[in-house]
Motif scaffolding. Structure first.
Motif, short mmCIF file in Angstrom:
data_model
loop_
_atom_site.label_atom_id
_atom_site.label_comp_id
_atom_site.label_asym_id
_atom_site.label_seq_id
_atom_site.Cartn_x
_atom_site.Cartn_y
_atom_site.Cartn_z
N PHE A 49 0.82 -1.21 0.00
CA PHE A 49 0.00 0.00 0.00
C PHE A 49 0.85 1.27 0.00
CE2 PHE A 49 -2.91 -3.25 1.46
CZ PHE A 49 -4.04 -2.98 0.72
N LYS A 50 1.94 1.24 -0.74
CA LYS A 50 2.89 2.36 -0.75
C LYS A 50 2.25 3.68 -1.16
CE LYS A 50 7.04 -0.35 -1.33
NZ LYS A 50 8.10 -0.81 -2.21
N LYS A 51 1.47 3.69 -2.24
CA LYS A 51 0.84 4.94 -2.68
C LYS A 51 -0.23 5.38 -1.69
CE LYS A 51 1.62 4.12 -7.60
NZ LYS A 51 0.98 3.73 -8.84
N THR A 52 -0.98 4.42 -1.18
CA THR A 52 -2.04 4.73 -0.21
C THR A 52 -1.43 5.38 1.03
OG1 THR A 52 -3.30 2.82 -1.01
CG2 THR A 52 -3.94 3.74 1.13
N PHE A 53 -0.37 4.79 1.57
CA PHE A 53 0.26 5.32 2.78
C PHE A 53 1.00 6.63 2.51
CE2 PHE A 53 0.84 0.70 4.43
CZ PHE A 53 -0.50 0.62 4.73
N SER A 54 1.72 6.70 1.41
CA SER A 54 2.53 7.90 1.14
C SER A 54 1.67 9.12 0.79
CB SER A 54 3.55 7.63 0.04
OG SER A 54 2.91 7.42 -1.19
N SER A 55 0.40 8.92 0.52
CA SER A 55 -0.50 10.04 0.22
C SER A 55 -1.08 10.69 1.48
CB SER A 55 -1.64 9.57 -0.69
OG SER A 55 -1.11 9.14 -1.92
N PHE A 56 -0.79 10.10 2.64
CA PHE A 56 -1.21 10.67 3.92
C PHE A 56 -0.58 12.04 4.10
CE2 PHE A 56 -0.25 11.21 8.51
CZ PHE A 56 -1.55 11.26 8.99
N ASN A 57 -1.40 13.02 4.48
CA ASN A 57 -0.95 14.40 4.75
C ASN A 57 -0.31 15.08 3.54
OD1 ASN A 57 -1.76 15.23 7.28
ND2 ASN A 57 0.18 14.83 8.28
N LYS A 58 -0.72 14.66 2.35
CA LYS A 58 -0.15 15.24 1.13
C LYS A 58 -1.18 15.98 0.28
CE LYS A 58 4.13 13.50 1.35
NZ LYS A 58 4.24 12.94 2.65
N GLY A 59 -2.38 16.22 0.81
CA GLY A 59 -3.40 16.95 0.06
C GLY A 59 -4.24 16.08 -0.86
N VAL A 60 -4.04 14.79 -0.82
CA VAL A 60 -4.78 13.86 -1.68
C VAL A 60 -6.14 13.56 -1.08
CG1 VAL A 60 -4.81 11.51 -2.64
CG2 VAL A 60 -2.67 12.83 -2.57
N TYR A 61 -6.17 13.25 0.18
CA TYR A 61 -7.38 12.78 0.84
C TYR A 61 -8.23 13.90 1.40
CZ TYR A 61 -4.90 8.31 0.84
OH TYR A 61 -4.22 7.18 0.46
N GLU A 62 -9.51 13.63 1.52
CA GLU A 62 -10.40 14.50 2.28
C GLU A 62 -9.95 14.45 3.74
OE1 GLU A 62 -12.73 16.43 0.87
OE2 GLU A 62 -12.05 15.60 -1.04
N ASP A 63 -10.25 15.47 4.51
CA ASP A 63 -9.79 15.53 5.90
C ASP A 63 -10.18 14.28 6.69
OD1 ASP A 63 -8.62 17.97 5.39
OD2 ASP A 63 -10.21 19.14 6.34
N PHE A 64 -11.43 13.85 6.57
CA PHE A 64 -11.87 12.68 7.34
C PHE A 64 -11.13 11.42 6.90
CE2 PHE A 64 -14.61 12.18 3.67
CZ PHE A 64 -14.82 10.80 3.56
N GLU A 65 -10.82 11.31 5.61
CA GLU A 65 -10.07 10.14 5.12
C GLU A 65 -8.65 10.15 5.69
OE1 GLU A 65 -12.15 9.67 0.71
OE2 GLU A 65 -10.43 11.02 0.95
N GLU A 166 -6.38 22.13 3.41
CA GLU A 166 -5.91 23.48 3.11
C GLU A 166 -4.45 23.65 3.53
OE1 GLU A 166 -8.96 23.12 4.94
OE2 GLU A 166 -10.01 23.17 3.03
N GLU A 167 -4.07 23.09 4.68
CA GLU A 167 -2.70 23.20 5.16
C GLU A 167 -1.73 22.39 4.28
OE1 GLU A 167 -3.28 23.63 9.97
OE2 GLU A 167 -3.57 21.66 9.06
N GLN A 168 -2.24 21.34 3.66
CA GLN A 168 -1.40 20.49 2.82
C GLN A 168 -1.14 21.11 1.45
OE1 GLN A 168 -3.01 16.45 2.73
NE2 GLN A 168 -3.91 16.86 4.73
N ALA A 169 -1.98 22.04 1.06
CA ALA A 169 -1.87 22.62 -0.30
C ALA A 169 -0.70 23.57 -0.43
CB ALA A 169 -3.16 23.35 -0.65
#
Length: 169
Positions: A49-65, A166-169
């Motif tokens: 799950f490299k892409k799934t995990f590495s997308s954490f806190n990177k502006g990819v996910y909705e806040d709740f996700e 917003e903070e991730q952008a």
């Protein structure tokens, strides 16, 4: 069958097993698979799950996700004052994806929130691996030595580290 083990962090800093929710694959693995499918990462158990995990806190996910995903990571703790934020994220996740075993986890979070000496929540996402929340085994007492957040530095606090979209952008 495996389980997701939910731990309580006590006021003295000890992290203790509190409850278990059956079928760990309906917890963290379900979250990882749901996000992987939604964002078409093409991850799986073999790609870790490299892409799934590495997308954490990177502006990819909705806040709740982002919150729900972060709660599945090793060594994470949610402070008692943030439990309602965690519950809200889990409820939104359940509404968008499916129930999995997160509904059962929410009930346990509510119980922990009402514990007078509780200061947080921690997880061991699957019972088939070593418990993350101990300092070893005391042979003389014939018991595990609980991890203590005031003595160890292998933990992190989810809401101290999570960024809004917003903070991730």
């Amino acid at each position: 069958m495996s389980s997701t083990n939910i731990h309580v962090v006590r006021a003295n800093g000890d992290v203790e097993i509190y409850a278990e929710v059956k079928n760990s694959f309906a917890g963290a693995m379900k979250v990882w698979n749901s996000l992987n499918a939604k964002y078409d990462f093409r991850d799986n158990l073999f790609t870790e799950f490299k892409k799934t995990f590495s997308s954490f806190n990177k502006g990819v996910y909705e806040d709740f996700e982002n919150v729900v995903l972060g709660s599945t990571f090793d060594n994470v703790i949610v402070k008692k004052e943030d439990i309602q934020l965690l519950i809200a994220a889990y409820e939104k996740y359940i509404d968008e994806f499916d129930r999995s075993n997160l509904g059962s986890q929410i009930e346990i979070f509510k119980q922990i929130e009402n514990e007078a000496d509780a200061i947080g929540i921690a997880w061991c996402q699957t019972s088939v691996c070593d418990d993350l929340w101990d300092f070893g085994y005391d042979e003389e007492k014939d018991e595990l030595i609980p991890y203590n957040i005031y003595k160890g530095d292998d933990h992190w606090f989810l809401f101290d580290n999570i960024l809004t979209k917003e903070e991730q952008a």
